[in-house]
Design a protein around this motif. Structure first.
Motif, PDB file in Angstrom:
ATOM      1  N   TRP A 106       0.846  -1.185   0.000  1.00  0.00           N
ATOM      2  CA  TRP A 106       0.000   0.000   0.000  1.00  0.00           C
ATOM      3  C   TRP A 106       0.892   1.249   0.000  1.00  0.00           C
ATOM      4  O   TRP A 106       1.447   1.614   1.033  1.00  0.00           O
ATOM      5  N   PRO A 107       1.056   1.921  -1.135  1.00  0.00           N
ATOM      6  CA  PRO A 107       1.878   3.132  -1.156  1.00  0.00           C
ATOM      7  C   PRO A 107       1.090   4.349  -0.682  1.00  0.00           C
ATOM      8  O   PRO A 107      -0.088   4.510  -1.005  1.00  0.00           O
ATOM      9  N   VAL A 108       1.732   5.192   0.104  1.00  0.00           N
ATOM     10  CA  VAL A 108       1.163   6.486   0.496  1.00  0.00           C
ATOM     11  C   VAL A 108       2.051   7.559  -0.128  1.00  0.00           C
ATOM     12  O   VAL A 108       3.213   7.699   0.237  1.00  0.00           O
ATOM     13  N   VAL A 109       1.502   8.270  -1.101  1.00  0.00           N
ATOM     14  CA  VAL A 109       2.286   9.192  -1.921  1.00  0.00           C
ATOM     15  C   VAL A 109       1.847  10.626  -1.657  1.00  0.00           C
ATOM     16  O   VAL A 109       0.659  10.916  -1.518  1.00  0.00           O
ATOM     17  N   LEU A 110       2.833  11.535  -1.596  1.00  0.00           N
ATOM     18  CA  LEU A 110       2.541  12.958  -1.439  1.00  0.00           C
ATOM     19  C   LEU A 110       2.721  13.683  -2.769  1.00  0.00           C
ATOM     20  O   LEU A 110       3.687  13.439  -3.479  1.00  0.00           O
ATOM     21  N   MET A 111       1.751  14.568  -3.092  1.00  0.00           N
ATOM     22  CA  MET A 111       1.872  15.429  -4.271  1.00  0.00           C
ATOM     23  C   MET A 111       2.068  16.866  -3.804  1.00  0.00           C
ATOM     24  O   MET A 111       1.222  17.409  -3.109  1.00  0.00           O
ATOM     25  N   PRO A 112       3.171  17.516  -4.175  1.00  0.00           N
ATOM     26  CA  PRO A 112       3.387  18.914  -3.782  1.00  0.00           C
ATOM     27  C   PRO A 112       2.627  19.861  -4.717  1.00  0.00           C
ATOM     28  O   PRO A 112       2.954  19.979  -5.899  1.00  0.00           O
ATOM     29  N   ILE A 166       3.218   0.485   2.981  1.00  0.00           N
ATOM     30  CA  ILE A 166       2.624  -0.405   3.976  1.00  0.00           C
ATOM     31  C   ILE A 166       2.535  -1.813   3.398  1.00  0.00           C
ATOM     32  O   ILE A 166       1.900  -2.020   2.365  1.00  0.00           O
ATOM     33  N   PRO A 167       3.154  -2.812   4.036  1.00  0.00           N
ATOM     34  CA  PRO A 167       3.143  -4.174   3.495  1.00  0.00           C
ATOM     35  C   PRO A 167       1.838  -4.903   3.801  1.00  0.00           C
ATOM     36  O   PRO A 167       1.145  -4.587   4.770  1.00  0.00           O
ATOM     37  N   GLU A 197      -3.928  -7.561   2.617  1.00  0.00           N
ATOM     38  CA  GLU A 197      -5.281  -7.463   3.175  1.00  0.00           C
ATOM     39  C   GLU A 197      -5.657  -6.005   3.449  1.00  0.00           C
ATOM     40  O   GLU A 197      -4.799  -5.151   3.632  1.00  0.00           O
ATOM     41  N   SER A 198      -6.966  -5.760   3.497  1.00  0.00           N
ATOM     42  CA  SER A 198      -7.462  -4.420   3.806  1.00  0.00           C
ATOM     43  C   SER A 198      -7.042  -4.022   5.217  1.00  0.00           C
ATOM     44  O   SER A 198      -7.158  -4.809   6.158  1.00  0.00           O
ATOM     45  N   LEU A 199      -6.583  -2.784   5.369  1.00  0.00           N
ATOM     46  CA  LEU A 199      -6.075  -2.329   6.660  1.00  0.00           C
ATOM     47  C   LEU A 199      -7.183  -1.939   7.622  1.00  0.00           C
ATOM     48  O   LEU A 199      -7.028  -2.038   8.833  1.00  0.00           O
ATOM     49  N   GLY A 200      -8.313  -1.455   7.093  1.00  0.00           N
ATOM     50  CA  GLY A 200      -9.399  -1.016   7.964  1.00  0.00           C
ATOM     51  C   GLY A 200      -8.960   0.120   8.873  1.00  0.00           C
ATOM     52  O   GLY A 200      -8.170   0.988   8.493  1.00  0.00           O
ATOM     53  N   ASN A 201      -9.453   0.107  10.105  1.00  0.00           N
ATOM     54  CA  ASN A 201      -9.098   1.151  11.071  1.00  0.00           C
ATOM     55  C   ASN A 201      -7.605   1.173  11.381  1.00  0.00           C
ATOM     56  O   ASN A 201      -7.049   2.210  11.760  1.00  0.00           O
ATOM     57  N   ASP A 202      -6.942   0.043  11.213  1.00  0.00           N
ATOM     58  CA  ASP A 202      -5.524  -0.055  11.575  1.00  0.00           C
ATOM     59  C   ASP A 202      -4.607   0.788  10.699  1.00  0.00           C
ATOM     60  O   ASP A 202      -3.425   0.918  10.993  1.00  0.00           O
TER      61      ASP A 202
END
Length: 383
Positions: free
Chosen positions: A2-8, A28-29, A32-37
């Motif tokens: 799960w990549p979390v990418v920032l756009m400036p 994030i490895p 499965e769906s992360l849900g609240n976590d």
């Protein structure tokens, strides 16, 4: 992953959504769906955002040859609809699936289809519109006003009723049952730790790319009468009977059950598409088909009223995805999409109106707040 990418966004418009300027902030490895976590993984990133807002970071300016204190703020998140639920803390499933309508989400559980439908778009019409008094839609008149858009303070007030959430998998593996006052909230989002988050008018974007793709997939599946994808089947016709609307489409019962011609009609007979062809299309294929090809492809095969509303839907998305934003056009788009969805309610069965179809009603307002969709949809990310 799960990549979390920032756009400036402080780059020129022609650069800010280019891959070479993206910043990978988290990876994030896990499949499965992360849900609240997901909040657990976002913790270090949120701490950095708080530091960037409150104290800033000393930064070297190569142009002036001096250092300065760099500050930054998060404007909004760009994500698909399931991730919308994880990041915002509002469950995007069930009777209150629409996070913008919140507790005023208009939904109905179909007795035969066993699924939720989201109709009631007459609420968005002018108070004196003649369709509000009509019973052709769902057998009732409509006197309600459109749902109020909640502020950050309103949301925080609702969140006071949400119990403290313990992250991680519970020992008994049972989901916590939400109380009535908790509505569809599953947690208080970690983003509310940012001092300015409650004051933002647009926090999480509805992704035009995925929603447009889903709407087109539903339309094609129904028009081509594709097994497993069409929203017009025996159960859908039985639900029409229960609601007491569109009697000409009710099941004809004799020695066998027959479905009267309705939604697919000549189109499915004249267009030869092999099963599985639709599922092979990608998001951008649906984007082009909906905005450019659908009115031409359907012309002559469908009733005039069906062809007209599909052309209007195509034109709506075409203008919505324009690279320039005109306030006058946006005001007209708000009125247009309400009328388009109401026309679709008079043509297609209730099962057609999944939450993805309903979400289109909120697009013009989000463009008002955030600007052109090219800077807020997932095409650059997924590409």
């Amino acid at each position: 992953m799960w990549p979390v990418v920032l756009m400036p966004y402080n780059l020129p418009p022609w650069k800010c959504m280019k891959e070479q300027f993206f910043m990978m902030s988290l990876l994030i490895p896990g499949p499965e769906s992360l849900g609240n976590d997901i909040d657990v993984y976002l913790r270090p990133l949120i701490d950095e955002f708080k530091e960037l807002w409150e104290t800033g970071v000393e930064t070297y300016d190569a142009y002036s040859g001096e250092t300065f204190q760099l500050h930054a703020a998060v404007l909004w998140t760009i994500n698909d609809f399931p991730a919308y639920g994880m990041l915002s803390g509002w469950s995007t499933k069930g009777k209150l699936a629409c996070p913008i309508c919140n507790k005023d989400t208009c939904s109905l559980t179909l007795k035969n289809g066993q699924k939720q439908c989201y109709m009631g778009h007459r609420r968005y019409l002018d108070p004196n519109h003649v369709w509000r008094r009509s019973k052709k839609f769902d057998g009732k008149q409509e006197h309600r006003s459109e749902p109020k858009i909640l502020s950050g303070e309103d949301i925080l007030e609702q969140l006071t009723h949400v119990a403290n959430i313990i992250f991680g998998k519970p020992p008994n593996k049972r989901k916590r049952k939400r109380g009535e006052q908790e509505l569809n909230w599953t947690k208080k989002s970690i983003f509310f730790e940012l001092p300015y988050w409650r004051t933002l008018k647009l926090r999480h974007n509805l992704d035009v790319m995925h929603i447009e793709k889903n709407i087109m997939e539903i339309l094609l599946g129904t028009l081509l009468n594709t097994e497993g994808k069409t929203k017009d089947n025996v159960k859908a016709r039985m639900d029409l009977e229960l609601m007491g609307i569109r009697k000409e489409l009710h099941l004809q019962r004799a020695s066998s059950i027959k479905l009267p011609d309705g939604y697919a009609s000549n189109f499915s007979r004249c267009v030869n598409v092999k099963e599985g062809k639709i599922s092979g299309m990608k998001s951008h294929d649906y984007h082009v088909f909906l905005q450019r090809l659908l009115p031409i492809a359907a012309h002559g095969f469908l009733r005039k009223d069906v062809n007209t509303v599909l052309s209007e839907l195509s034109n709506f998305f075409n203008q919505l995805c324009s690279k320039t934003v005109d306030k006058v056009v946006l005001e007209q788009l708000k009125k247009d999409i309400a009328l388009i969805l109401c026309k679709l309610e008079m043509i297609y069965p209730p099962s057609f109106f999944v939450v993805m179809v309903h979400l289109a009603i909120h697009f013009p307002h989000e463009v008002e707040l955030g600007g052109p969709v090219q800077y807020r949809w997932m095409y650059p990310v997924e590409r």
